[in-house]
Motif scaffolding. Structure first.
Motif, PDB file in Angstrom:
ATOM      1  N   UNK A 182       0.807  -1.458  -0.038  1.00 49.60           N
ATOM      2  CA  UNK A 182       0.072   0.144   0.263  1.00 49.60           C
ATOM      3  C   UNK A 182       0.888   1.411  -0.201  1.00 49.60           C
ATOM      4  N   UNK A 183       1.845   1.108   0.434  1.00 44.21           N
ATOM      5  CA  UNK A 183       2.882   2.148   0.891  1.00 44.21           C
ATOM      6  C   UNK A 183       3.453   2.974   0.121  1.00 44.21           C
ATOM      7  N   UNK A 184       4.074   2.008  -1.133  1.00 45.94           N
ATOM      8  CA  UNK A 184       5.139   1.629  -2.114  1.00 45.94           C
ATOM      9  C   UNK A 184       4.282   2.185  -3.077  1.00 45.94           C
ATOM     10  N   UNK A 185       2.427   1.252  -3.271  1.00 41.87           N
ATOM     11  CA  UNK A 185       1.952   1.858  -4.772  1.00 41.87           C
ATOM     12  C   UNK A 185       1.516   3.122  -4.422  1.00 41.87           C
ATOM     13  N   UNK A 186       0.528   3.730  -3.514  1.00 43.67           N
ATOM     14  CA  UNK A 186       0.505   4.998  -2.936  1.00 43.67           C
ATOM     15  C   UNK A 186       1.596   5.925  -3.471  1.00 43.67           C
ATOM     16  N   UNK A 187       2.670   5.910  -2.593  1.00 41.15           N
ATOM     17  CA  UNK A 187       3.491   6.651  -3.022  1.00 41.15           C
ATOM     18  C   UNK A 187       3.984   7.170  -4.370  1.00 41.15           C
ATOM     19  N   UNK A 188       4.009   5.653  -5.005  1.00 42.67           N
ATOM     20  CA  UNK A 188       4.537   6.124  -7.277  1.00 42.67           C
ATOM     21  C   UNK A 188       3.136   6.533  -7.343  1.00 42.67           C
ATOM     22  N   UNK A 189       2.300   6.672  -6.911  1.00 37.83           N
ATOM     23  CA  UNK A 189       1.110   7.615  -8.051  1.00 37.83           C
ATOM     24  C   UNK A 189       1.259   8.988  -7.567  1.00 37.83           C
ATOM     25  N   UNK A 190       1.193   9.214  -6.085  1.00 38.64           N
ATOM     26  CA  UNK A 190       1.529  10.741  -5.094  1.00 38.64           C
ATOM     27  C   UNK A 190       2.682  10.977  -5.926  1.00 38.64           C
ATOM     28  N   UNK A 191       4.187  11.173  -6.198  1.00 35.37           N
ATOM     29  CA  UNK A 191       4.981  11.635  -6.196  1.00 35.37           C
ATOM     30  C   UNK A 191       5.111  11.761  -7.847  1.00 35.37           C
ATOM     31  N   UNK A 192       4.591  11.603  -9.114  1.00 37.35           N
ATOM     32  CA  UNK A 192       3.808  11.290 -10.123  1.00 37.35           C
ATOM     33  C   UNK A 192       3.332  12.446  -9.964  1.00 37.35           C
ATOM     34  N   UNK A 193       2.034  12.379  -9.273  1.00 41.45           N
ATOM     35  CA  UNK A 193       1.120  13.359  -9.239  1.00 41.45           C
ATOM     36  C   UNK A 193       1.533  14.790  -8.854  1.00 41.45           C
ATOM     37  N   UNK A 194       2.259  14.900  -7.641  1.00 36.23           N
ATOM     38  CA  UNK A 194       3.541  16.537  -7.486  1.00 36.23           C
ATOM     39  C   UNK A 194       4.489  17.272  -8.076  1.00 36.23           C
ATOM     40  N   UNK A 195       5.939  15.919  -9.209  1.00 33.68           N
ATOM     41  CA  UNK A 195       6.133  16.218  -9.830  1.00 33.68           C
ATOM     42  C   UNK A 195       6.039  16.837 -10.917  1.00 33.68           C
ATOM     43  N   UNK A 196       3.846  16.570 -11.169  1.00 33.08           N
ATOM     44  CA  UNK A 196       3.956  17.084 -12.927  1.00 33.08           C
ATOM     45  C   UNK A 196       2.961  18.145 -12.062  1.00 33.08           C
ATOM     46  N   UNK A 197       2.961  18.476 -11.485  1.00 23.91           N
ATOM     47  CA  UNK A 197       2.464  19.682 -10.587  1.00 23.91           C
ATOM     48  C   UNK A 197       0.699  20.266 -10.186  1.00 23.91           C
ATOM     49  N   UNK A 198       0.509  18.615  -9.274  1.00 24.21           N
ATOM     50  CA  UNK A 198      -0.465  18.027  -8.931  1.00 24.21           C
ATOM     51  C   UNK A 198      -0.458  18.705  -7.556  1.00 24.21           C
ATOM     52  N   UNK A 199      -1.413  19.031  -6.473  1.00 22.95           N
ATOM     53  CA  UNK A 199      -1.769  19.058  -5.270  1.00 22.95           C
ATOM     54  C   UNK A 199      -2.730  17.948  -4.541  1.00 22.95           C
ATOM     55  N   UNK A 200      -2.124  16.662  -3.639  1.00 26.12           N
ATOM     56  CA  UNK A 200      -3.194  16.300  -3.433  1.00 26.12           C
ATOM     57  C   UNK A 200      -3.909  16.737  -2.494  1.00 26.12           C
ATOM     58  N   UNK A 201      -5.537  16.512  -3.106  1.00 24.59           N
ATOM     59  CA  UNK A 201      -6.796  17.374  -1.965  1.00 24.59           C
ATOM     60  C   UNK A 201      -7.628  15.777  -1.447  1.00 24.59           C
ATOM     61  N   UNK A 202      -7.578  15.209  -1.594  1.00 17.20           N
ATOM     62  CA  UNK A 202      -8.173  13.655  -0.874  1.00 17.20           C
ATOM     63  C   UNK A 202      -7.630  12.210  -1.759  1.00 17.20           C
ATOM     64  N   UNK A 203      -6.926  11.664  -0.015  1.00 16.18           N
ATOM     65  CA  UNK A 203      -6.336  10.175  -0.020  1.00 16.18           C
ATOM     66  C   UNK A 203      -7.144   9.227   0.558  1.00 16.18           C
ATOM     67  N   UNK A 204      -7.489   8.300  -0.526  1.00 20.70           N
ATOM     68  CA  UNK A 204      -8.164   7.521   0.201  1.00 20.70           C
ATOM     69  C   UNK A 204      -7.644   5.623  -0.131  1.00 20.70           C
ATOM     70  N   UNK A 205      -7.093   4.607   1.345  1.00 22.32           N
ATOM     71  CA  UNK A 205      -6.610   3.271   0.831  1.00 22.32           C
ATOM     72  C   UNK A 205      -7.026   2.118   1.392  1.00 22.32           C
ATOM     73  N   UNK A 206      -7.697   1.537   0.893  1.00 25.67           N
ATOM     74  CA  UNK A 206      -8.298   0.337   0.879  1.00 25.67           C
ATOM     75  C   UNK A 206      -7.041  -1.223   0.920  1.00 25.67           C
ATOM     76  N   UNK A 207      -7.529  -1.402   1.591  1.00 25.16           N
ATOM     77  CA  UNK A 207      -7.365  -2.641   1.379  1.00 25.16           C
ATOM     78  C   UNK A 207      -7.888  -3.927   2.147  1.00 25.16           C
ATOM     79  N   UNK A 208      -8.708  -5.405   1.822  1.00 28.41           N
ATOM     80  CA  UNK A 208      -8.732  -6.531   3.127  1.00 28.41           C
ATOM     81  C   UNK A 208      -8.186  -7.438   2.123  1.00 28.41           C
ATOM     82  N   UNK A 209      -7.759  -8.310   3.328  1.00 33.92           N
ATOM     83  CA  UNK A 209      -7.381 -10.017   3.079  1.00 33.92           C
ATOM     84  C   UNK A 209      -8.985 -10.695   3.059  1.00 33.92           C
ATOM     85  N   UNK A 210      -9.547 -10.945   1.958  1.00 33.16           N
ATOM     86  CA  UNK A 210     -10.962 -11.324   1.974  1.00 33.16           C
ATOM     87  C   UNK A 210     -11.256 -13.244   1.464  1.00 33.16           C
ATOM     88  N   UNK A 211     -11.888 -13.344   1.167  1.00 33.97           N
ATOM     89  CA  UNK A 211     -12.193 -15.104   0.622  1.00 33.97           C
ATOM     90  C   UNK A 211     -13.061 -14.200  -1.017  1.00 33.97           C
TER      91      UNK A 211
END
Length: 432
Positions: A132-161
């Motif tokens: 979750x950290x690695x995939x989120x930071x890849x997205x965040x860094x890419x957006x910020x380098x492109x001049x974007x400002x993150x307004x909302x971040x939601x990260x969901x994860x589940x170990x399911x059947x």
């Protein structure tokens, strides 16, 4: 030759150990696997050369020191309360240290000493926390380098059947440490919503009305996971108005677990003498108005067979421990069952001035679904174990050279590991 020590050979360690063993000849490694259950450790390395298994006594500090002393790098898959002891031994013996558990203040306090010793202590390197950290930071860094400002971040994860193995009214089976499942959410949770800090108590946590749509799977309930607030700074999201990290469950599970919490069945405080005490007798006081319950709850609790006349006979236990005995049997993965990992990041951002779309909110999602193969080779074991195995290779080869105590939020860690995960089929789908 590099020597690697894995402490703990439980459910989540299966793929980790197999992956390390598969690379042992090519990388010139020798793998040591130790567990409180020697047979479990021996089973994990059966058929592989360049490996050895050991039985350990968790209270034997000298034994731990001896095992750590044989290794160049140590991975702790032990219960979280033991990580600090192992890390301290690794520091004293100048060994690298990894785990998949949350970074604690006590472990972080070793940072300067670990740096001075030239060691890498990489933690939160599993699924959640980890991928979750690695995939989120890849997205965040890419957006910020492109001049974007993150307004909302939601990260969901589940170990399911996985749907093809979903055949009980809880829509859940146990694919990882059952004790952690019972204790989940005990400390409540905190997150950011509309710029305000929100706190949710344990009794309010499992709300089946909080839902998110997972592409291809439908709606799942979510509950806030621990304290999300510290990760705002760690992720560098200074302008964010909404920030939450959550755990996913089927809505029916959330409703049933809410009832379990309300009844006090996860309590660790009451000592119960189980000698001659049947499961039916223990659960009877909790079910006095059972006939008036919601039909779904009746179906779920009947499935757990709480009227079982078998005597417990496990000495002094808490309600949580007795509940765990029941769930380990009734919600167990069968031999050919497939579990499923689901992850979804939801980000919204605004581009700075100068962009054609500046001032307009943009949205981007990244979703991941991984299914297990069987009872042993689970999606949980795969997504917890592979990031650790890949980090081991990069640390020992010098690709990850960062020193100190850290989590995988930096490009020099997440870039090579995410590329390695893609080769193993762990790939996010991006939509906007």
């Amino acid at each position: 030759m590099h020597h690697i020590l894995v402490l703990g050979a439980g459910k989540s360690a299966t793929i980790l150990i197999e992956s390390l063993l598969e690379d042992a000849f090519e990388q010139n490694w020798f793998l040591h696997v130790a567990d409180i259950d020697l047979a479990a450790a021996e089973k994990k390395i059966a058929g592989f050369e360049r490996s050895a298994a050991y039985g350990i006594d968790q209270g034997n500090h000298l034994q731990l020191e001896k095992l750590v002393g044989m290794a160049d790098l140590v991975i702790s898959m032990l219960p979280p309360h033991m990580h600090l002891q192992v890390a301290q031994i690794c520091l004293a013996r100048k060994k690298h240290f990894l785990n998949a558990s949350y970074l604690t203040p006590e472990l972080l306090a070793l940072n300067e000493e670990v740096k001075a010793a030239g060691l890498s202590f990489l933690v939160e390197m599993g699924l959640d926390p980890g991928i979750d950290h690695m995939s989120a930071m890849e997205m965040i860094d890419r957006i910020q380098k492109d001049g974007g400002s993150i307004q909302s971040f939601r990260s969901h994860c589940g170990g399911l059947i996985s749907p093809e193995s979903d055949n009980n009214p809880w829509h859940y089976k146990i694919s990882w440490n059952p004790g952690n499942i019972i204790m989940a959410g005990k400390d409540g949770a905190a997150y950011l919503s509309g710029g305000e800090h929100c706190s949710v108590s344990y009794t309010e946590l499992f709300d089946p009305s909080r839902k998110v749509y997972i592409p291809g799977l439908g709606d799942y309930a979510w509950y806030p996971n621990r304290d999300s607030i510290p990760y705002i700074q760690k992720y560098g999201l200074h302008d964010v108005h909404d920030f939450v990290r959550t755990t996913l469950r089927h809505p029916d599970f959330a409703q049933g677990w809410k009832k379990i919490v309300e009844l006090g069945l996860t309590s660790e405080t009451k000592n119960i003498d189980t000698a001659g005490l049947s499961f039916k007798t223990f659960f009877e006081p909790y079910l006095t108005d059972f006939s008036h319950w919601d039909p779904l709850l009746q179906t779920q609790f009947n499935f757990l067979a709480l009227d079982n006349p078998v005597e417990i006979n496990r000495g002094i236990c808490s309600a949580a421990q007795i509940l765990q005995m029941v769930l380990e049997k009734k919600l167990a993965l069968e031999e050919d069952d497939r579990d499923m990992i689901v992850m979804l990041h939801e980000l919204s951002f605004i581009y700075d001035k100068g962009k054609e779309s500046s001032g307009t909110e943009q949205k981007i999602n990244a979703s991941l679904v991984v299914k297990g193969h069987d009872q042993m080779h689970t999606a949980m074991a795969k997504t917890v174990g592979l990031p650790l195995a890949m980090a081991v290779r990069h640390i020992l080869q010098g690709g990850i050279s960062r020193k100190g105590v850290f989590i995988p939020i930096y490009p020099d860690i997440y870039e090579p590991v995410l590329r390695d995960l893609e080769k193993k089929g762990i790939v996010f789908t991006i939509t906007s």
